[in-house]
Design a protein around this motif. Structure first.
Motif, PDB file in Angstrom:
ATOM      1  N   GLY A 176      -5.340 -11.076   8.619  1.00  0.00           N
ATOM      2  CA  GLY A 176      -4.411 -10.257   9.414  1.00  0.00           C
ATOM      3  C   GLY A 176      -2.998 -10.208   8.878  1.00  0.00           C
ATOM      4  N   VAL A 177      -2.836 -10.263   7.558  1.00  0.00           N
ATOM      5  CA  VAL A 177      -1.476 -10.170   7.007  1.00  0.00           C
ATOM      6  C   VAL A 177      -0.908  -8.765   7.224  1.00  0.00           C
ATOM      7  N   ASP A 178       0.418  -8.658   7.225  1.00  0.00           N
ATOM      8  CA  ASP A 178       1.086  -7.364   7.376  1.00  0.00           C
ATOM      9  C   ASP A 178       1.396  -6.741   6.035  1.00  0.00           C
ATOM     10  N   VAL A 179       1.380  -7.554   4.990  1.00  0.00           N
ATOM     11  CA  VAL A 179       1.738  -7.107   3.650  1.00  0.00           C
ATOM     12  C   VAL A 179       1.052  -8.073   2.682  1.00  0.00           C
ATOM     13  N   VAL A 180       0.635  -7.553   1.527  1.00  0.00           N
ATOM     14  CA  VAL A 180       0.063  -8.435   0.501  1.00  0.00           C
ATOM     15  C   VAL A 180       1.149  -8.702  -0.534  1.00  0.00           C
ATOM     16  N   VAL A 207      -5.912  -3.672  -8.477  1.00  0.00           N
ATOM     17  CA  VAL A 207      -7.023  -3.996  -7.572  1.00  0.00           C
ATOM     18  C   VAL A 207      -6.487  -4.390  -6.195  1.00  0.00           C
ATOM     19  N   ALA A 208      -5.424  -5.189  -6.189  1.00  0.00           N
ATOM     20  CA  ALA A 208      -4.836  -5.605  -4.908  1.00  0.00           C
ATOM     21  C   ALA A 208      -4.311  -4.397  -4.145  1.00  0.00           C
ATOM     22  N   VAL A 209      -3.659  -3.478  -4.879  1.00  0.00           N
ATOM     23  CA  VAL A 209      -3.115  -2.267  -4.240  1.00  0.00           C
ATOM     24  C   VAL A 209      -4.257  -1.443  -3.642  1.00  0.00           C
ATOM     25  N   GLU A 210      -5.327  -1.292  -4.439  1.00  0.00           N
ATOM     26  CA  GLU A 210      -6.474  -0.492  -3.971  1.00  0.00           C
ATOM     27  C   GLU A 210      -7.042  -1.064  -2.668  1.00  0.00           C
ATOM     28  N   GLU A 211      -7.249  -2.373  -2.636  1.00  0.00           N
ATOM     29  CA  GLU A 211      -7.840  -3.000  -1.446  1.00  0.00           C
ATOM     30  C   GLU A 211      -6.887  -2.954  -0.249  1.00  0.00           C
ATOM     31  N   ALA A 212      -5.607  -3.271  -0.482  1.00  0.00           N
ATOM     32  CA  ALA A 212      -4.642  -3.305   0.622  1.00  0.00           C
ATOM     33  C   ALA A 212      -4.464  -1.908   1.214  1.00  0.00           C
ATOM     34  N   HIS A 213      -4.359  -0.925   0.342  1.00  0.00           N
ATOM     35  CA  HIS A 213      -4.113   0.433   0.838  1.00  0.00           C
ATOM     36  C   HIS A 213      -5.295   0.997   1.623  1.00  0.00           C
ATOM     37  N   LYS A 214      -6.501   0.491   1.351  1.00  0.00           N
ATOM     38  CA  LYS A 214      -7.657   0.924   2.156  1.00  0.00           C
ATOM     39  C   LYS A 214      -7.426   0.623   3.625  1.00  0.00           C
ATOM     40  N   LYS A 215      -6.659  -0.425   3.895  1.00  0.00           N
ATOM     41  CA  LYS A 215      -6.373  -0.798   5.288  1.00  0.00           C
ATOM     42  C   LYS A 215      -4.928  -0.471   5.676  1.00  0.00           C
ATOM     43  N   ASN A 216      -4.315   0.404   4.895  1.00  0.00           N
ATOM     44  CA  ASN A 216      -2.920   0.813   5.161  1.00  0.00           C
ATOM     45  C   ASN A 216      -1.952  -0.357   5.185  1.00  0.00           C
ATOM     46  N   ILE A 217      -2.245  -1.360   4.405  1.00  0.00           N
ATOM     47  CA  ILE A 217      -1.347  -2.510   4.291  1.00  0.00           C
ATOM     48  C   ILE A 217      -0.573  -2.367   2.977  1.00  0.00           C
ATOM     49  N   PRO A 218       0.756  -2.456   3.035  1.00  0.00           N
ATOM     50  CA  PRO A 218       1.547  -2.309   1.810  1.00  0.00           C
ATOM     51  C   PRO A 218       1.475  -3.552   0.910  1.00  0.00           C
ATOM     52  N   ILE A 342      24.433  -0.465   5.721  1.00  0.00           N
ATOM     53  CA  ILE A 342      23.870  -0.643   7.071  1.00  0.00           C
ATOM     54  C   ILE A 342      22.486   0.004   7.153  1.00  0.00           C
ATOM     55  N   GLU A 343      22.332   1.209   6.594  1.00  0.00           N
ATOM     56  CA  GLU A 343      21.008   1.852   6.656  1.00  0.00           C
ATOM     57  C   GLU A 343      19.979   1.108   5.813  1.00  0.00           C
ATOM     58  N   ALA A 344      20.426   0.527   4.684  1.00  0.00           N
ATOM     59  CA  ALA A 344      19.515  -0.287   3.859  1.00  0.00           C
ATOM     60  C   ALA A 344      19.025  -1.506   4.633  1.00  0.00           C
ATOM     61  N   SER A 345      19.843  -1.939   5.604  1.00  0.00           N
ATOM     62  CA  SER A 345      19.528  -3.138   6.384  1.00  0.00           C
ATOM     63  C   SER A 345      18.906  -2.803   7.731  1.00  0.00           C
ATOM     64  N   THR A 346      18.700  -1.510   7.987  1.00  0.00           N
ATOM     65  CA  THR A 346      18.109  -1.096   9.277  1.00  0.00           C
ATOM     66  C   THR A 346      16.940  -0.135   9.021  1.00  0.00           C
ATOM     67  N   SER A 347      17.197   1.181   9.019  1.00  0.00           N
ATOM     68  CA  SER A 347      16.057   2.116   8.921  1.00  0.00           C
ATOM     69  C   SER A 347      15.321   2.040   7.592  1.00  0.00           C
ATOM     70  N   VAL A 348      16.058   1.865   6.489  1.00  0.00           N
ATOM     71  CA  VAL A 348      15.377   1.819   5.179  1.00  0.00           C
ATOM     72  C   VAL A 348      14.538   0.542   5.082  1.00  0.00           C
ATOM     73  N   ALA A 349      15.120  -0.564   5.531  1.00  0.00           N
ATOM     74  CA  ALA A 349      14.365  -1.827   5.511  1.00  0.00           C
ATOM     75  C   ALA A 349      13.134  -1.739   6.418  1.00  0.00           C
ATOM     76  N   ILE A 353       9.332  -2.355   5.172  1.00  0.00           N
ATOM     77  CA  ILE A 353       8.448  -3.418   5.686  1.00  0.00           C
ATOM     78  C   ILE A 353       7.418  -2.867   6.677  1.00  0.00           C
ATOM     79  N   ASN A 354       7.397  -1.527   6.787  1.00  0.00           N
ATOM     80  CA  ASN A 354       6.349  -0.885   7.582  1.00  0.00           C
ATOM     81  C   ASN A 354       6.454  -1.203   9.065  1.00  0.00           C
ATOM     82  N   PHE A 355       7.687  -1.320   9.577  1.00  0.00           N
ATOM     83  CA  PHE A 355       7.895  -1.538  11.015  1.00  0.00           C
ATOM     84  C   PHE A 355       8.265  -0.203  11.658  1.00  0.00           C
ATOM     85  N   LYS A 356       7.376   0.298  12.469  1.00  0.00           N
ATOM     86  CA  LYS A 356       7.626   1.574  13.148  1.00  0.00           C
ATOM     87  C   LYS A 356       8.543   1.340  14.348  1.00  0.00           C
TER      88      LYS A 356
END
Ligand code: ZN
Length: 399
Positions: A176-180, A207-218, A342-349, A353-356
């Motif tokens: 259940g990781v959020d990121v590889v 290979v890691a990218v292929e597997e992680a992206h199958k589950k939409n994990i960055p 500030i945007e690099a530390s808020t919306s861009v970050a 990190i894939n936080f909606k």
């Protein structure tokens, strides 16, 4: 309960939107943790709005809670962070991680991405925070990173060859990781290796990218030397950490592919300065060699328009959570405006990190907020003068 902050200046964290009339307001609900409304001229609209409690912010500034996109909460950022947890049980390391995570929230960081721990420790802390057992930042966690045998992050899981990487990645996804997190090159703080030397190969990373992206994990990849940086770019990772030796061609690829860079400038600076605190000589010397190159790389990355997300490598030697503010100053020095920082530390970050619905102040987003005395667009240092920290609509700190 619905709270209304009014008579405020507001930096929304995205699209360079700022309300600087001193008349901005935000309504938020601590039951679902969300922002209900945001706008201007509260007093005129008050009769048509529903709320339970009001706070006159008297011209203070509200912005999204800060996001640190690269931390290690199992380490405390002292001169010898690994010594403290060496030989400790997983349970004790988990408690250290919880304590360190809370320190991020105390300084206004409402979300972090942890890019390397041991076992399931940070995943447990993440879940405890999510359940509401403790006040700490929301955590995106990679769990245990994948390294080549003998690779840079010594408590990582060793994988060699495409089959082992595939298996290792699938196991992480099952946990259940959020990121590889992968290591594409050596680094500063491991003896007997160079930051420039490649570690996991392009094929392994792919290979890691292929597997992680199958589950939409960055996928986040530590890469300091140029070959490793290219391996990451060509393999299609989502964020590249450190990127010290990225050249102009690599920076162009960052831009065309939309790859995020998390430069973690302060980590190298602190190690380079760390001799008097007893940081090992080999690490100090390696850091001294890269600091200047790293800074000119960042200046170029800013000029090229690379998507830069804030991260500090907090927890690494002499790098406690509050060094985030030093990182922000370095980003400013490298050519970013206060609003860019500030945007690099808020919306861009948040995107990196894939936080909606975090890292922005808008209707429906989580009410993760910071209230500061003075205008941080005049001087980024004002972000340290915090009156309030709000996480999921709860006021965590109120000075
Ligand atoms: Zn790191």
């Amino acid at each position: 309960m619905i709270k209304a902050f009014y008579n405020a200046n507001i930096i929304t964290g995205e699209n360079k939107e700022v309300i600087n009339s001193g008349k901005g307001y935000i309504l938020f609900n601590n039951d679902n943790g969300k922002i209900i409304d945001i706008g201007e001229n509260f007093e005129e609209k008050a009769s048509s709005l529903v709320y339970d409690e009001t706070f006159n912010l008297k011209g203070n500034w509200i912005l999204p809670g800060l996001i640190n996109g690269h931390v290690h909460i199992m380490r405390n950022g002292s001169a010898h962070p690994d010594a403290l947890i060496k030989n400790e049980s997983m349970e004790m390391i988990t408690l250290h991680a919880l304590k360190n995570a809370k320190e991020h929230l105390d300084i206004g960081v409402t979300s972090v991405r942890d890019l390397g721990s041991t076992g399931l420790t940070t995943l447990a802390v993440r879940d405890a925070v999510k359940t509401g057992l403790f006040d700490a930042p929301s955590i995106s966690s990679c769990g245990t990173p994948l390294i080549m045998t003998g690779g840079h992050f010594r408590t990582g899981k060793e994988v060699d060859g495409e089959d082992e990487v595939r298996k290792g990645t699938r196991q992480l996804l099952k946990q259940g990781v959020d990121v590889v997190k992968l290591f594409a090159t050596g680094g500063i703080y491991s003896e007997g290796e160079e930051p420039g030397s490649p570690q996991l190969t392009k094929e392994e990373i792919q290979v890691a990218v292929e597997e992680a992206h199958k589950k939409n994990i960055p996928v986040a990849c530590h890469a300091q030397g140029l070959t490793g940086i290219y391996n990451c770019l060509h393999a299609g990772v989502d964020t590249i950490e450190h990127a010290i030796y990225a050249d102009e061609k690599a920076l162009e690829l960052f831009v065309t592919q939309g790859t995020f860079m998390v430069p973690t400038m302060v980590a190298m600076v602190r190690i380079a300065e760390g001799k008097e605190y007893g940081i090992p000589e080999y690490a100090v010397e390696k850091a001294k060699v890269v600091v200047e190159t790293h800074f000119s790389m960042l200046e170029k990355a800013v000029e090229y328009g690379v998507k830069i997300a804030t991260g500090t490598d907090a927890g690494s030697p002499c790098n406690p959570p509050e060094d985030l503010f030093k990182e922000l100053e370095i980003m400013k020095q490298a050519g970013m405006s206060e609003l860019d920082v500030i945007e690099a530390s808020t919306s861009v970050a948040a995107e990196a990190i894939n936080f909606k619905d975090r890292g922005v102040l808008r209707k429906g987003a989580y009410a993760d907020m910071l209230v500061v005395n003075s205008n941080p667009l005049d001087d980024i240092k004002h972000l340290k003068e915090q009156n309030m920290v709000i996480k999921n609509g709860e006021i965590i700190k109120n000075n």
